[in-house]
Design a protein around this motif. Structure first.
Motif, mmCIF file in Angstrom:
data_model
loop_
_atom_site.group_PDB
_atom_site.id
_atom_site.type_symbol
_atom_site.label_atom_id
_atom_site.label_comp_id
_atom_site.label_asym_id
_atom_site.label_seq_id
_atom_site.Cartn_x
_atom_site.Cartn_y
_atom_site.Cartn_z
ATOM 1 N N GLN A 151 41.947 40.739 45.329
ATOM 2 C CA GLN A 151 41.279 41.778 46.116
ATOM 3 C C GLN A 151 40.429 42.655 45.198
ATOM 4 N N HIS A 192 46.320 39.963 43.326
ATOM 5 C CA HIS A 192 46.229 39.948 44.788
ATOM 6 C C HIS A 192 44.889 39.414 45.300
ATOM 7 N N GLN A 250 38.160 40.810 50.224
ATOM 8 C CA GLN A 250 39.215 39.827 49.994
ATOM 9 C C GLN A 250 38.580 38.684 49.192
#
Length: 326
Positions: A295, A293, A230
């Motif tokens: 990510q 995102h 993340q």
């Protein structure tokens, strides 16, 4: 004692070839090493007669004649042989151990030559080298550069997912897949005590124990190791490009480790398969990232029997014997 040599002795006046003994050449890794050694014309491979294989005296006599012993034994048997070599003092050979017995031992060099800029030199100078595990090779290759670069703090909660072909699972697993009694796919190591975790943590420089989720698929060999991240939870919020750049910097000029550009065929398709590097000593590293995102997933692809075992062993053998890279 009967000794066989796979290469003829050097002619009179020629430099003596270094000699190697593979102890435990009947397992998957040992057989793979023996196969690769057939292409190593610079060395002499010596072997002990099958009926003398467990004869400590015969084994000691042979080991006094060779420059390097490669151990492809279970951990306890490897420890016994290392104790025998230690008892030989200065006459003992160098030793490269393919078991897990010494992978985190402080007085052994870790045999991932690309671990750090000076690691190959450490292997060259060492009398004792531990060959890495297949899964840790992929995980460490991905994690160590980004931890060293400060992109991923050492105490980050890390999960390592991996899938391997069944050839790395030992004789019983191989038999179960080849006689079609094994499932098509399975997770294992779910007791959180997989033997590869200590080296994965140590050489990645992680202070928090990673969660490792290995799996096996119904194909013979080839491996993918992946680490999801993340990015917005990391200090500095690094991008996928930052991760890829750290990997590319670490492995620049490497003969065996390739860092793929962010834009590659796998990124375009959103898929990657595990068998492309089979029968090689190559390791490919990928970063798949989403700026939208925040990510990323870092992925290592290798042959679990190549760079994950036998290929790395022969690479380390050449370093330990002072032979040029091949």
């Amino acid at each position: 004692m009967t000794i066989t040599e796979t290469h003829k002795p050097a002619a009179a006046g020629a430099a003596k070839k270094p000699s190697v003994f593979v102890d435990g050449a009947s397992g998957t890794t040992g057989l793979g090493i023996q196969e690769r050694l057939r292409g190593q014309s610079e060395i002499t491979v010596k072997a002990i007669a099958e009926d003398k294989r467990k004869d400590a005296g015969a084994k000691r006599a042979l080991m006094e004649e060779v420059d390097l012993v490669i151990l492809c034994l279970p951990d306890d048997a490897a420890k016994e042989t290392v104790a025998l070599i230690d008892s030989m003092g200065a006459s003992g050979p160098k030793v490269l151990d393919a078991s897990t017995a010494y992978r985190v031992a402080p007085d052994w060099a870790y045999g991932f030559a690309e671990l750090a800029p000076d690691q190959a030199d450490k292997i060259k100078a060492a009398k004792k080298v531990s060959n890495p595990g297949c899964y840790p090779t992929g995980a460490i290759a991905l994690l160590r550069p980004v931890v060293d670069a400060g992109l991923v703090p050492a105490d980050t909660p890390i999960a390592v997912n991996a899938v391997s072909g069944y050839s790395g699972g030992g004789k019983s697993m191989i038999a179960s897949f080849e006689d079609s009694t094994a499932p098509a796919f399975e997770l294992y190591g779910l007791g959180f005590e997989h033997k590869h975790v200590p080296e994965m943590q140590l050489y990645s420089k992680l202070t928090r124990r990673p969660i490792f989720i290995p799996s096996v698929g119904n194909y013979r060999q080839g491996m993918l190791v992946s680490v999801p991240l993340q990015l917005d939870a990391l200090p500095g919020k690094p991008s996928g490009a930052d991760l890829q750049a750290a990997l590319a910097k670490r492995y620049a000029g490497s003969s065996y480790v390739s860092v793929m550009p962010l834009q590659n065929e796998a990124a375009k398709s959103g898929r990657i398969e595990p068998e492309a590097l089979n029968e090689t000593n190559k390791l490919e590293l990928y970063v798949f990232a989403s700026d939208k995102h925040h990510q990323a997933v870092m992925v290592a692809r290798l042959d679990n029997l190549g760079k994950g075992a036998s290929g790395a062993a022969v690479q380390n053998m050449r370093l330990m014997l002072g032979l040029p890279e091949k």
